[in-house]
Design an enzyme around this catalytic site. Sequence first.
Site, PDB file in Angstrom:
ATOM      1  N   SER A 256      -7.269 -46.970   8.727  1.00  0.00           N
ATOM      2  CA  SER A 256      -8.636 -46.907   8.398  1.00  0.00           C
ATOM      3  C   SER A 256      -9.531 -47.771   9.285  1.00  0.00           C
ATOM      4  CB  SER A 256      -9.199 -47.135   7.132  1.00  0.00           C
ATOM      5  OG  SER A 256      -8.861 -48.374   6.742  1.00  0.00           O
TER       6      SER A 256
ATOM      7  N   TYR B 123     -10.861 -42.787   8.501  1.00  0.00           N
ATOM      8  CA  TYR B 123     -11.668 -42.841   7.482  1.00  0.00           C
ATOM      9  C   TYR B 123     -12.184 -44.357   7.128  1.00  0.00           C
ATOM     10  CZ  TYR B 123      -7.543 -44.730   4.773  1.00  0.00           C
ATOM     11  OH  TYR B 123      -6.579 -45.692   4.328  1.00  0.00           O
TER      12      TYR B 123
END
Length: 127
Positions: free
Chosen positions: A25, A58
Amino acid sequence: MFRTMMRAKLHRATVTEANLNYVGSITIDEDLMDAVNIVENEKVQIVNNNNGARLETYVIKGERGSGVVCLNGAAARLVQPGDKVIIICYGLVTEEEVHKQEPKIAVLDDNNQIIEMLGAEKAGTIL
Protein backbone atom coordinates in the site's frame (compact mmCIF):
# COMPACT_ATOMS: atom_id res chain seq x y z
CA MET A 1 -22.58 3.95 -19.78
CA PHE A 2 -20.04 4.89 -17.14
CA ARG A 3 -16.80 6.79 -17.66
CA THR A 4 -13.72 6.64 -15.47
CA MET A 5 -12.74 10.19 -14.54
CA MET A 6 -10.04 11.70 -12.34
CA ARG A 7 -11.75 12.84 -9.16
CA ALA A 8 -8.82 13.55 -6.83
CA LYS A 9 -5.11 14.26 -7.09
CA LEU A 10 -2.19 15.03 -4.81
CA HIS A 11 0.22 16.80 -7.15
CA ARG A 12 3.99 16.64 -6.57
CA ALA A 13 3.91 14.85 -3.24
CA THR A 14 7.36 14.12 -1.83
CA VAL A 15 8.01 10.50 -0.86
CA THR A 16 9.04 10.51 2.80
CA GLU A 17 9.71 6.79 3.15
CA ALA A 18 9.83 3.52 1.20
CA ASN A 19 9.24 0.45 3.37
CA LEU A 20 9.88 -2.78 1.47
CA ASN A 21 8.97 -5.07 4.38
CA TYR A 22 5.48 -3.68 4.92
CA VAL A 23 2.53 -5.75 3.68
CA GLY A 24 1.68 -3.31 0.87
CA SER A 25 0.00 0.00 0.00
CA ILE A 26 0.75 3.71 0.36
CA THR A 27 0.50 5.55 3.66
CA ILE A 28 -0.74 9.14 3.25
CA ASP A 29 -1.16 11.90 5.84
CA GLU A 30 -4.87 11.84 6.73
CA ASP A 31 -5.11 15.64 6.33
CA LEU A 32 -4.05 15.27 2.69
CA MET A 33 -6.55 12.46 2.18
CA ASP A 34 -9.36 14.61 3.58
CA ALA A 35 -8.40 17.60 1.42
CA VAL A 36 -9.11 15.67 -1.78
CA ASN A 37 -11.63 13.14 -0.40
CA ILE A 38 -9.54 9.98 -0.68
CA VAL A 39 -10.55 7.33 1.86
CA GLU A 40 -8.68 4.47 3.48
CA ASN A 41 -8.41 1.33 1.32
CA GLU A 42 -9.34 3.28 -1.82
CA LYS A 43 -7.44 2.39 -5.00
CA VAL A 44 -4.98 5.01 -6.27
CA GLN A 45 -2.52 5.32 -9.12
CA ILE A 46 0.95 6.65 -8.34
CA VAL A 47 3.15 8.25 -10.99
CA ASN A 48 6.81 8.81 -10.10
CA ASN A 49 8.08 12.03 -11.69
CA ASN A 50 11.70 11.02 -11.08
CA ASN A 51 11.76 7.72 -12.97
CA GLY A 52 8.43 7.47 -14.82
CA ALA A 53 7.21 4.42 -12.89
CA ARG A 54 3.43 3.99 -12.60
CA LEU A 55 1.71 1.70 -10.14
CA GLU A 56 -1.61 1.07 -8.48
CA THR A 57 -2.20 0.30 -4.81
CA TYR A 58 -4.54 1.18 -1.96
CA VAL A 59 -4.35 3.85 0.73
CA ILE A 60 -3.65 3.54 4.45
CA LYS A 61 -4.22 6.56 6.73
CA GLY A 62 -1.07 8.21 7.99
CA GLU A 63 -0.71 10.46 11.02
CA ARG A 64 -2.49 13.80 10.62
CA GLY A 65 -0.17 16.72 9.97
CA SER A 66 2.86 14.47 9.53
CA GLY A 67 3.22 14.96 5.77
CA VAL A 68 3.86 11.22 5.43
CA VAL A 69 3.82 9.71 1.94
CA CYS A 70 5.26 6.22 2.34
CA LEU A 71 5.27 3.54 -0.36
CA ASN A 72 5.05 0.10 1.21
CA GLY A 73 5.78 -3.45 0.09
CA ALA A 74 6.78 -4.16 -3.51
CA ALA A 75 5.96 -0.56 -4.52
CA ALA A 76 8.91 0.56 -2.38
CA ARG A 77 11.20 -0.75 -5.14
CA LEU A 78 9.81 1.90 -7.53
CA VAL A 79 10.50 4.99 -5.40
CA GLN A 80 13.16 6.60 -3.26
CA PRO A 81 12.63 9.03 -0.38
CA GLY A 82 12.67 12.49 -1.92
CA ASP A 83 11.06 11.42 -5.21
CA LYS A 84 8.19 13.57 -6.47
CA VAL A 85 5.02 11.60 -7.15
CA ILE A 86 1.50 12.30 -8.33
CA ILE A 87 -1.22 10.36 -6.52
CA ILE A 88 -4.41 10.07 -8.60
CA CYS A 89 -7.81 8.67 -7.67
CA TYR A 90 -10.45 7.91 -10.27
CA GLY A 91 -14.20 7.40 -10.04
CA LEU A 92 -16.98 6.12 -12.27
CA VAL A 93 -19.54 8.69 -13.39
CA THR A 94 -22.60 8.52 -15.60
CA GLU A 95 -22.88 10.38 -18.90
CA GLU A 96 -25.03 12.96 -17.12
CA GLU A 97 -22.33 13.55 -14.49
CA VAL A 98 -19.34 13.77 -16.85
CA HIS A 99 -19.45 17.54 -17.31
CA LYS A 100 -20.68 18.28 -13.78
CA GLN A 101 -18.05 16.48 -11.73
CA GLU A 102 -15.11 18.62 -10.64
CA PRO A 103 -11.92 16.99 -9.37
CA LYS A 104 -10.17 18.07 -6.17
CA ILE A 105 -6.49 18.73 -6.83
CA ALA A 106 -4.05 19.62 -4.06
CA VAL A 107 -0.68 21.03 -5.13
CA LEU A 108 1.93 20.26 -2.48
CA ASP A 109 5.21 21.82 -1.42
CA ASP A 110 8.41 19.91 -0.60
CA ASN A 111 7.09 19.16 2.92
CA ASN A 112 3.76 17.80 1.63
CA GLN A 113 1.84 20.84 2.78
CA ILE A 114 -0.94 22.13 0.52
CA ILE A 115 0.02 25.32 -1.28
CA GLU A 116 -2.91 25.46 -3.68
CA MET A 117 -6.24 23.75 -4.31
CA LEU A 118 -7.44 23.45 -7.90
CA GLY A 119 -10.75 22.33 -9.38
CA ALA A 120 -9.47 21.76 -12.89
CA GLU A 121 -6.32 21.49 -14.96
CA LYS A 122 -5.55 23.60 -17.98
CA ALA A 123 -3.36 22.41 -20.84
CA GLY A 124 0.12 23.90 -20.78
CA THR A 125 0.09 24.66 -17.04
CA ILE A 126 3.41 23.98 -15.31
CA LEU A 127 3.42 23.57 -11.55
